[in-house]
Motif scaffolding. Structure first.
Motif, mmCIF file in Angstrom:
data_model
loop_
_atom_site.group_PDB
_atom_site.id
_atom_site.type_symbol
_atom_site.label_atom_id
_atom_site.label_comp_id
_atom_site.label_asym_id
_atom_site.label_seq_id
_atom_site.Cartn_x
_atom_site.Cartn_y
_atom_site.Cartn_z
ATOM 1 N N UNK A 274 40.716 51.557 44.571
ATOM 2 C CA UNK A 274 41.414 50.598 45.430
ATOM 3 C C UNK A 274 40.515 50.322 46.632
ATOM 4 N N UNK A 275 40.552 49.077 47.108
ATOM 5 C CA UNK A 275 39.716 48.702 48.233
ATOM 6 C C UNK A 275 40.504 47.976 49.309
ATOM 7 N N UNK A 276 39.940 47.994 50.505
ATOM 8 C CA UNK A 276 40.408 47.211 51.645
ATOM 9 C C UNK A 276 39.215 46.433 52.157
ATOM 10 N N UNK A 277 39.298 45.104 52.070
ATOM 11 C CA UNK A 277 38.217 44.278 52.616
ATOM 12 C C UNK A 277 38.144 44.488 54.124
ATOM 13 N N UNK B 198 42.997 45.490 47.042
ATOM 14 C CA UNK B 198 43.095 45.350 45.600
ATOM 15 C C UNK B 198 42.500 46.514 44.853
ATOM 16 N N UNK B 199 42.223 46.254 43.575
ATOM 17 C CA UNK B 199 41.684 47.252 42.667
ATOM 18 C C UNK B 199 40.522 46.653 41.897
ATOM 19 N N UNK B 200 39.471 47.423 41.733
ATOM 20 C CA UNK B 200 38.338 47.023 40.906
ATOM 21 C C UNK B 200 38.119 48.094 39.845
ATOM 22 N N UNK B 201 37.763 47.648 38.639
ATOM 23 C CA UNK B 201 37.428 48.564 37.538
ATOM 24 C C UNK B 201 36.013 48.236 37.078
ATOM 25 N N UNK B 202 35.178 49.245 37.057
ATOM 26 C CA UNK B 202 33.773 49.074 36.714
ATOM 27 C C UNK B 202 33.463 49.790 35.408
ATOM 28 N N UNK C 11 34.967 45.334 34.908
ATOM 29 C CA UNK C 11 35.919 45.308 33.794
ATOM 30 C C UNK C 11 37.272 44.756 34.222
ATOM 31 N N UNK C 12 37.518 44.733 35.511
ATOM 32 C CA UNK C 12 38.755 44.188 36.054
ATOM 33 C C UNK C 12 38.668 44.109 37.565
#
Length: 115
Positions: free
Chosen positions: A109-112, A49-53, A16-17
């Motif tokens: 929030x994630x860290x690659x 970053x940020x992911x929205x599912x 979703x984002x």
């Protein structure tokens, strides 16, 4: 699109984002009395970053939240090569009931990390 989190597999309806950024590694050294600075060139960091599912129901969203809460490395796999990478979850994991009161959003929030 799937996320593997240890042995768990997360399959949302869609992303979703998604937003990512990188911190530039270049350092600019201002020198007193000079118009041009000295520059130290270094590569940028890995993405954060940020992911929205989006999930169809409460059960799927709760399972995703639980899987993302584990202390494991994760892998995002999508049809987009630039949005497929290994990562760890950092910061808050948020689960929200959508305005429809049917679908749910899970944001994190994630860290690659290096493969």
């Amino acid at each position: 699109m799937t996320i593997t989190a240890g042995a768990a597999v997360i399959s949302p309806i869609l992303i979703h984002g998604f937003e990512s950024s990188r911190e530039a590694g270049t350092i600019v050294h201002d020198v007193i009395g000079r118009a041009n600075p000295d520059i130290t060139l270094r590569p940028a960091s890995l993405r954060t970053g940020t992911a929205r599912l989006l999930f169809a129901d409460e059960t799927a969203s709760k399972s995703a939240e639980d899987a993302l809460s584990l202390a494991v490395t994760c892998t995002l796999t999508t049809e987009l090569a630039s949005a497929s990478f290994p990562f760890v979850v950092r910061g808050p994991i948020t689960r929200t009931l959508n305005e429809s009161r049917v679908t749910w959003l899970v944001a994190f929030e994630f860290q690659e990390i290096a493969p």
